[in-house]
Design an enzyme around this catalytic site. Structure first.
Site, PDB file in Angstrom:
ATOM      1  CG  HIS A 162      -3.797  -7.442  -4.295  1.00  0.00           C
ATOM      2  ND1 HIS A 162      -2.824  -7.441  -5.259  1.00  0.00           N
ATOM      3  CD2 HIS A 162      -3.392  -6.544  -3.347  1.00  0.00           C
ATOM      4  CE1 HIS A 162      -1.882  -6.585  -4.928  1.00  0.00           C
ATOM      5  NE2 HIS A 162      -2.194  -6.041  -3.770  1.00  0.00           N
ATOM      6  CG  ASP A 167      -8.173 -27.550 -15.908  1.00  0.00           C
ATOM      7  OD1 ASP A 167      -9.088 -28.383 -15.914  1.00  0.00           O
ATOM      8  OD2 ASP A 167      -8.150 -26.564 -15.154  1.00  0.00           O
ATOM      9  N   GLY A 224       0.827  -1.196   0.000  1.00  0.00           N
ATOM     10  CA  GLY A 224       0.000   0.000   0.000  1.00  0.00           C
ATOM     11  C   GLY A 224       0.862   1.247   0.000  1.00  0.00           C
ATOM     12  CB  SER A 265       0.816  -5.518  -3.009  1.00  0.00           C
ATOM     13  OG  SER A 265       0.099  -4.401  -3.463  1.00  0.00           O
ATOM     14  CG  ASP A 279      -3.766  -8.825  -8.249  1.00  0.00           C
ATOM     15  OD1 ASP A 279      -4.329  -7.714  -8.140  1.00  0.00           O
ATOM     16  OD2 ASP A 279      -2.733  -9.111  -7.630  1.00  0.00           O
TER      17      ASP A 279
END
Length: 559
Positions: A491, A299, A126, A217, A452
């Site tokens: 995320h 898959d 952040g 991040s 994300d």
């Protein structure tokens, strides 16, 4: 060092020169450490002795001994305790900025009594501004299932963390001061690494044998920054969901998506749009199901996961209502907004300003909503794009800062230029020649969630491809860097995913044992009880063998 400020009339080039001249700059030398000390602090005076250490510009505020069997990591309420260790807190290079605020580089270093000889720098995230307990946070949601044992400190590592050179998570608390911006870009991490390595050497009487960096991040960006600016500092780096293009790409995408979604949001009684209601939870669940219907079986297993979201050719147009809007279909404007958002932001000439986004099942998860839409039922949005990214753009990413910036008024033709100067210092996507890092055997692992919502997995895939081109081919790149896309993960963790995996063990085994990770074992923490999967090194993805329990990773191969 005297604080510097940028006049509103300064050119981008001049600002870049000022920023580049601040702080530690590009330094390929290893951090100073006092090796081969004749008497260690641990042996002579114990934890309390750290307070007597003198380092230039550094104040040791406290050194507290923590007994074994008394403390667990935050959020871990049962199971093992942390081992005996010394908690050192201090500050470096305090000054009063041009914003008349006090600034300093805060750090916390934890030194286990039974030291493994390993060191880990725990990345932030952040806007930073808080000093997280330096316990050695691992990757994904591993702690949710592995508890204390997931943390580097519990494995005998010395661990350091920093607040990024400022105190306060509001970008206004540091973004007005040039030196504080540079500290947050790279200098605070350089200084913290140097301080930590010096204290470690004095405490134990020897240098760390191996040094690692782990972060997600903003922490992922910091790891990439170390490999480029300070390539000798670490032997292994794990960069998860790296914010490599945050100040000049992902932030533009945040503005783009916010505008696309608010434009179709239903209004309140006064006619003001409610961003959170652009899509209901039922709408997002419908999109998730549509993605799975189109791509799940590729898959070999219909299991609620898309193992290769980058290859999913889903188009939300298949969900468009033929008549009135219901929970079983999307309106035409919703379809259009999704198509524009997932294609990525563009200027009026059609030039791409960030990457596209993969279609993945995690769009229905609360983590995706919190970033893109929020949950506020008023015309004041609470999405993290608005509460975090708008704030960072206004006070840190723009040069000069713009306290009146409104993310819903971002101009995609003219405003990107306002991000360029700081991007040149802060972003890490440009450098693909990691020879200074790899020349001493440095290894790097990337992890990125397929769903994300703030940094696109496609952007990290693009970087990895460019890294391979610079290295002379994918095989050469894989000798020092591996990328793992985590299907369904939002995320850093969360989502319909196998999001518990041990990135620390993977990088340690590669650096210290020479075992390159072709796959990383992963488990689900919430969405799929008892499920395990291999995370496969890009470009391979997991495929079901066709027999055996589909909940068991043993029945999947990377191909």
């Amino acid at each position: 060092m005297q604080a510097r400020t940028f006049p509103a009339s300064a050119s981008a080039a001049a600002i870049l020169l000022l920023l580049a001249g601040c702080g530690g700059g590009d330094d390929n030398s290893a951090p100073a450490a006092q090796s081969n000390a004749t008497t260690s602090i641990l042996a002579s005076s114990g934890c309390a002795g750290v307070t007597k250490v003198s380092l230039p510009g550094v104040t040791i505020q406290s050194a507290t001994e923590v007994a074994a069997g008394t403390v667990r990591p935050s959020g871990v309420t049962t199971g093992d305790f942390l081992p005996a260790h010394c908690v050192v807190r201090g500050v470096a290079d305090p000054y009063i900025g041009t914003d008349n605020l006090d600034h300093a580089i805060g750090f916390e270093l934890r030194l286990p009594t039974a030291w493994s000889g390993q060191f880990m720098f725990q990345g932030g995230g952040g806007n930073d501004g808080t000093l997280a307990p330096a316990m050695g946070t691992n990757t994904g949601a591993l702690a949710a299932s592995a508890g204390t044992g997931a943390y580097a400190l519990a494995r005998g590592f010395a661990v350091v963390s920093t607040d990024g050179g400022h105190q306060g998570t509001d970008a206004a608390s540091y973004g007005k001061d040039a030196r504080a911006r540079t500290d947050h870009a790279y200098n605070a991490y350089d200084r913290t690494a140097q301080i930590a390595k010096s204290l470690i050497a004095q405490y134990y009487g020897r240098n760390a044998e191996h040094s690692y960096f782990l972060g997600c991040s903003g922490g992922g960006r910091q790891g990439m920054m170390f490999s480029q600016r300070f390539p000798s500092y670490f032997d292994g780096i794990v960069a998860s969901a790296p914010a490599m293009k945050v100040s000049s790409g992902a932030s533009i995408a945040a503005a783009w998506d916010s505008q696309q979604y608010r434009a179709i949001a239903p209004p309140d009684a006064s006619g003001n749009p409610i961003l959170a209601n652009a899509f209901s939870n039922a709408d997002l669940a419908l999109v998730s199901k549509g993605v799975l219907d189109a791509c799940d079986a590729k898959d070999g297993a219909v299991d609620g996961m898309v193992q290769d979201p980058a290859s999913c050719g889903f188009d939300p147009a298949v969900l468009q209502c033929s008549g009135a809007k219901t929970d079983s279909c999307l309106s035409a404007v919703q379809v259009s907004a999704l198509q524009k958002a997932f294609a990525g932001p563009r200027d009026s000439a059609g030039n791409a300003l960030y990457s596209s986004w993969p279609w993945d099942a995690g769009i229905s998860n609360a983590g995706w909503r919190s970033w893109k839409l929020g949950s506020s039922q008023t015309a004041t949005p609470d999405s993290r794009y608005v509460t975090l990214i708008q704030n960072a753009m206004a006070y840190e990413f723009f040069t000069p800062f713009d306290a009146n910036f409104d993310i819903f008024k971002f101009n995609f033709d003219t405003d990107p230029a306002r991000l360029a100067a700081y991007s040149a210092v802060y972003d890490t996507y440009r450098t693909t020649d990691l020879t200074p890092y790899t020349s001493h055997g440095g290894k790097m692992i990337f992890f990125h969630g397929g769903s994300d919502p703030i940094f696109s997995a496609n952007d990290t895939i693009d970087y990895y491809k460019r890294l391979a081109t610079t290295a002379g081919g994918m095989a050469n790149a894989q000798s020092f860097a591996r990328l793992f896309v985590v299907p369904g993960m939002n995320h850093c963790s969360g989502g319909p995913a196998t999001d518990a995996y041990d990135g620390l063990a993977a990088i340690v085994n590669w650096v210290e044992k020479g075992t390159a990770p072709d796959s990383v074992p992963a488990r689900s923490t919430a969405s799929f009880a008892g499920r395990s999967r291999p995370l496969c090194a890009y470009p391979k993805t997991a495929h079901y063998t066709g027999s055996g329990n589909i909940e068991d990773a043993a029945n999947f191969v990377c191909q």
